[in-house]
Design a protein around this motif. Structure first.
Motif, PDB file in Angstrom:
ATOM      1  N   ALA A   3       0.947  -1.322  -0.138  1.00 54.01           N
ATOM      2  CA  ALA A   3       0.010  -0.165   0.008  1.00 54.01           C
ATOM      3  C   ALA A   3       0.870   0.995  -0.062  1.00 54.01           C
ATOM      4  O   ALA A   3       1.993   1.341   0.494  1.00 54.01           O
ATOM      5  N   VAL A   4       0.133   2.407  -0.770  1.00 48.36           N
ATOM      6  CA  VAL A   4       1.228   3.540  -0.775  1.00 48.36           C
ATOM      7  C   VAL A   4       0.742   4.271   0.765  1.00 48.36           C
ATOM      8  O   VAL A   4      -0.252   4.494   1.208  1.00 48.36           O
ATOM      9  N   PRO A   5       1.781   4.479   1.602  1.00 48.68           N
ATOM     10  CA  PRO A   5       1.594   5.017   2.866  1.00 48.68           C
ATOM     11  C   PRO A   5       1.202   6.746   2.934  1.00 48.68           C
ATOM     12  O   PRO A   5       1.557   7.334   1.993  1.00 48.68           O
ATOM     13  N   SER A   6       0.622   7.077   4.038  1.00 50.05           N
ATOM     14  CA  SER A   6       0.681   8.545   4.209  1.00 50.05           C
ATOM     15  C   SER A   6       2.134   8.980   4.580  1.00 50.05           C
ATOM     16  O   SER A   6       2.879   8.283   5.074  1.00 50.05           O
ATOM     17  N   ALA A   7       2.211  10.285   4.470  1.00 49.91           N
ATOM     18  CA  ALA A   7       3.451  10.833   5.025  1.00 49.91           C
ATOM     19  C   ALA A   7       3.279  10.731   6.511  1.00 49.91           C
ATOM     20  O   ALA A   7       4.655  10.376   6.974  1.00 49.91           O
ATOM     21  N   ARG A   8       2.269  10.460   7.083  1.00 51.36           N
ATOM     22  CA  ARG A   8       2.483  10.391   8.601  1.00 51.36           C
ATOM     23  C   ARG A   8       2.935   9.140   8.738  1.00 51.36           C
ATOM     24  O   ARG A   8       3.613   8.764   9.906  1.00 51.36           O
ATOM     25  N   GLN A   9       2.451   7.913   7.945  1.00 48.79           N
ATOM     26  CA  GLN A   9       3.119   6.468   8.113  1.00 48.79           C
ATOM     27  C   GLN A   9       4.648   6.532   8.164  1.00 48.79           C
ATOM     28  O   GLN A   9       5.071   5.938   8.915  1.00 48.79           O
ATOM     29  N   VAL A  10       4.992   7.316   7.113  1.00 49.65           N
ATOM     30  CA  VAL A  10       6.462   7.272   6.792  1.00 49.65           C
ATOM     31  C   VAL A  10       7.269   7.986   8.042  1.00 49.65           C
ATOM     32  O   VAL A  10       8.100   7.432   8.337  1.00 49.65           O
ATOM     33  N   ILE A  11       6.698   9.022   8.544  1.00 46.40           N
ATOM     34  CA  ILE A  11       7.299   9.663   9.613  1.00 46.40           C
ATOM     35  C   ILE A  11       7.045   8.825  11.041  1.00 46.40           C
ATOM     36  O   ILE A  11       7.988   8.897  11.594  1.00 46.40           O
ATOM     37  N   ALA A  12       6.210   7.825  10.997  1.00 49.50           N
ATOM     38  CA  ALA A  12       6.116   6.932  12.102  1.00 49.50           C
ATOM     39  C   ALA A  12       7.259   6.137  12.043  1.00 49.50           C
ATOM     40  O   ALA A  12       7.759   5.699  13.252  1.00 49.50           O
ATOM     41  N   LEU A  13       7.765   5.693  10.938  1.00 43.79           N
ATOM     42  CA  LEU A  13       8.800   4.896  10.997  1.00 43.79           C
ATOM     43  C   LEU A  13      10.014   5.698  11.358  1.00 43.79           C
ATOM     44  O   LEU A  13      11.164   5.047  12.074  1.00 43.79           O
ATOM     45  N   GLY A  34       3.351  22.013   4.910  1.00 46.48           N
ATOM     46  CA  GLY A  34       2.346  21.026   4.362  1.00 46.48           C
ATOM     47  C   GLY A  34       1.688  20.251   5.354  1.00 46.48           C
ATOM     48  O   GLY A  34       1.375  20.576   6.260  1.00 46.48           O
ATOM     49  N   THR A  35       1.355  18.852   4.743  1.00 47.20           N
ATOM     50  CA  THR A  35       0.331  18.350   5.711  1.00 47.20           C
ATOM     51  C   THR A  35       1.022  16.723   5.742  1.00 47.20           C
ATOM     52  O   THR A  35       1.824  16.382   4.760  1.00 47.20           O
ATOM     53  N   LEU A  36       0.952  15.973   6.760  1.00 46.13           N
ATOM     54  CA  LEU A  36       1.159  14.474   6.878  1.00 46.13           C
ATOM     55  C   LEU A  36       0.252  13.670   6.538  1.00 46.13           C
ATOM     56  O   LEU A  36       0.155  12.528   6.475  1.00 46.13           O
ATOM     57  N   ASP A  37      -1.192  14.254   6.246  1.00 48.69           N
ATOM     58  CA  ASP A  37      -2.303  13.186   5.919  1.00 48.69           C
ATOM     59  C   ASP A  37      -2.596  13.495   4.447  1.00 48.69           C
ATOM     60  O   ASP A  37      -3.522  14.235   3.850  1.00 48.69           O
ATOM     61  N   LYS A  38      -1.551  12.789   3.676  1.00 51.99           N
ATOM     62  CA  LYS A  38      -1.612  12.529   2.373  1.00 51.99           C
ATOM     63  C   LYS A  38      -0.595  11.549   1.953  1.00 51.99           C
ATOM     64  O   LYS A  38       0.207  10.950   2.547  1.00 51.99           O
ATOM     65  N   PRO A  39      -1.005  11.043   0.678  1.00 49.93           N
ATOM     66  CA  PRO A  39      -0.357   9.572   0.239  1.00 49.93           C
ATOM     67  C   PRO A  39       1.242  10.253  -0.271  1.00 49.93           C
ATOM     68  O   PRO A  39       1.209  11.363  -0.725  1.00 49.93           O
ATOM     69  N   VAL A  99       7.256  19.164   4.138  1.00 51.08           N
ATOM     70  CA  VAL A  99       8.664  19.228   4.497  1.00 51.08           C
ATOM     71  C   VAL A  99       8.433  19.023   5.983  1.00 51.08           C
ATOM     72  O   VAL A  99       8.008  19.697   6.785  1.00 51.08           O
ATOM     73  N   TYR A 100       9.384  17.983   6.268  1.00 52.67           N
ATOM     74  CA  TYR A 100       9.686  17.482   7.759  1.00 52.67           C
ATOM     75  C   TYR A 100      11.083  17.554   8.119  1.00 52.67           C
ATOM     76  O   TYR A 100      12.006  17.114   7.463  1.00 52.67           O
ATOM     77  N   THR A 101      11.269  17.895   9.605  1.00 51.18           N
ATOM     78  CA  THR A 101      12.656  18.039  10.014  1.00 51.18           C
ATOM     79  C   THR A 101      12.977  16.998  11.248  1.00 51.18           C
ATOM     80  O   THR A 101      12.145  17.002  12.042  1.00 51.18           O
ATOM     81  N   ALA A 102      13.867  16.417  11.028  1.00 56.62           N
ATOM     82  CA  ALA A 102      14.481  15.658  12.378  1.00 56.62           C
ATOM     83  C   ALA A 102      15.947  16.006  12.460  1.00 56.62           C
ATOM     84  O   ALA A 102      16.845  15.937  11.869  1.00 56.62           O
ATOM     85  N   HIS A 103      16.062  17.009  13.584  1.00 54.73           N
ATOM     86  CA  HIS A 103      17.361  17.757  13.800  1.00 54.73           C
ATOM     87  C   HIS A 103      18.004  17.352  14.903  1.00 54.73           C
ATOM     88  O   HIS A 103      18.724  16.075  14.794  1.00 54.73           O
ATOM     89  N   THR A 104      17.934  17.851  16.104  1.00 59.06           N
ATOM     90  CA  THR A 104      18.930  17.207  17.443  1.00 59.06           C
ATOM     91  C   THR A 104      18.425  15.943  17.673  1.00 59.06           C
ATOM     92  O   THR A 104      19.235  15.033  18.443  1.00 59.06           O
ATOM     93  N   ASN A 105      17.244  15.726  17.444  1.00 59.23           N
ATOM     94  CA  ASN A 105      16.585  14.387  17.796  1.00 59.23           C
ATOM     95  C   ASN A 105      17.561  13.136  16.762  1.00 59.23           C
ATOM     96  O   ASN A 105      17.558  12.089  17.297  1.00 59.23           O
ATOM     97  N   LEU A 106      17.499  13.529  15.736  1.00 56.30           N
ATOM     98  CA  LEU A 106      18.409  12.553  14.910  1.00 56.30           C
ATOM     99  C   LEU A 106      19.916  12.497  15.314  1.00 56.30           C
ATOM    100  O   LEU A 106      20.444  11.630  15.004  1.00 56.30           O
TER     101      LEU A 106
END
Length: 373
Positions: A3-13, A34-39, A99-106
């Motif tokens: 299945a094609v995931p949503s942006a939210r599902q990718v970020i959950a990984l 943008g939004t995380l609620d899109k494929p 656009v999503y950022t993982a900064h000092t957490n990464l």
């Protein structure tokens, strides 16, 4: 079929190993635009979000950009499209790019940027240089029917419960009898409404960190056969895992500072770097902190480092470190670009394991502003 995931599902990984709560207080992480609620069919991983990177994302047909450095670090007072920043925002919105950022957490996450840097350098047996957070621990005690014990025990461990040192899925199990009377509005898995029910159960005890607690409790609710899973939760005085910036460890064999610096040039493919200290100094214990982190040289020294590898070293900071006996090597801030391929590979593997139909690529666009002459 995947299945094609949503942006939210990718970020959950991404959040599974680099959760936002690991970020240093005040840091800008998470959704930038943008939004995380899109494929999402295609994702581009980059160090920075520049006009060139956005052009690349559009050309590749990407739906989302995951960056390390925040697009919006300071609050905006205006969006002026005659500026580079304004054009980046305009183009992202025009092409529906999340656009999503993982900064000092990464930076801080185990298996994140500082571990990738340490591995590339050849630093072994690493520890954190600058502790920023310690996990609190809880004891979770779940009461489950005997026939469901193994399934639930496995699910809890897979969700992150039961980690003690290098061991996973640790539990203690004891037998007993559970009793309950299902109410009139219930649909009991075992027993009848209004009748006392006796069930052979096992008490499964395990340990859970606060960073994993929500996921583990959700899994318990999902896999437990009862409508209302019975469990106890106790805070523990034991300390959990320590998280922090940087890694310090040892090289497989000692090197002169000059040879070590040349080694870094090859590893990070840089044409030049700055070195502070006696080039004949023997280097065995090495600390590395990605980004602009020379201010942490006292912590690196206290951790036993002979040399600290970091970027953006300032003049007086270099003098102070040298006077204290700590060598510094500054190969530049841009060595954090190691995260592009590493994160794309990690997310790609996790997406495949989750049966997601998504393409995750490392950006090929260089964002290093400096040229060595």
């Amino acid at each position: 079929m995947n299945a094609v995931p949503s942006a939210r599902q990718v970020i959950a990984l991404l959040e599974k190993f680099s959760p936002e709560h690991l970020a240093i207080e005040g840091d800008r992480v998470g959704l930038m635009l943008g939004t995380l609620d899109k494929p999402v069919k295609k994702t581009l991983v980059t160090l920075d979000v520049t006009e060139g990177v956005v052009d690349e994302a559009v050309q590749r047909g990407a739906d989302m950009i995951i960056s390390h450095h925040p697009l919006l670090f300071m609050p905006l007072t205006e969006i002026d499209t005659s500026t580079s920043k304004g054009r980046v925002i305009q183009q992202c919105l025009h092409h529906d790019l999340t656009v999503y950022t993982a900064h000092t957490n990464l930076d801080i996450a185990p298996g994140g940027i500082n571990d990738w840097l340490a591995e590339a350098i050849g630093i072994q047996e690493t520890a954190v240089v600058v502790p920023t957070k310690k996990d609190h621990l809880y004891k979770l005690v779940a009461f489950v029917p005997e026939e469901d014990t193994e399934r639930i025990r496995r699910a809890l461990g897979d969700a992150g419960a039961g980690h003690i040192g290098a061991y996973s899925h640790c539990t203690f199990n004891s037998e007993g009898t559970g009793t309950f009377i299902p109410g009139d509005e219930t649909d009991p898995h075992i027993g009848n409404r209004g009748e006392m029910t006796f069930v052979a159960e096992k008490k499964v005890e395990t340990v859970v960190s606060d960073s994993q607690l929500a996921d583990v409790l959700q899994v318990l609710t999902d896999v437990h056969p009862y409508e209302e899973p019975a469990y106890d939760l106790y805070p523990l005085s034991l300390e959990g895992e320590s998280f922090g910036l940087g890694r310090v460890g040892t090289l497989s064999s000692a090197m002169k500072l000059e040879a070590f610096s040349n080694h870094l040039k090859e590893v990070f493919k840089v044409d030049g770097l700055r070195v502070v200290g006696d080039l004949e100094k023997s280097v065995t214990n090495v600390a590395v902190i990605g980004g602009d982190a020379s201010k942490y040289w006292p912590q690196a020294l206290a951790a036993g480092a002979d040399v600290l590898v970091t970027g953006d070293v300032k003049f007086h900071t270099a003098q102070d470190a040298e006077a204290a006996g700590l060598a510094l090597v500054d190969p530049g801030h841009h060595i954090e670009a190691i995260m592009k391929a590493a994160l794309a590979e990690r997310l790609g593997a996790d997406a495949q394991a989750s049966n997601y139909n998504v393409e995750i690529n490392a950006s090929a666009h260089a964002t290093e502003p400096f040229t060595f002459l």
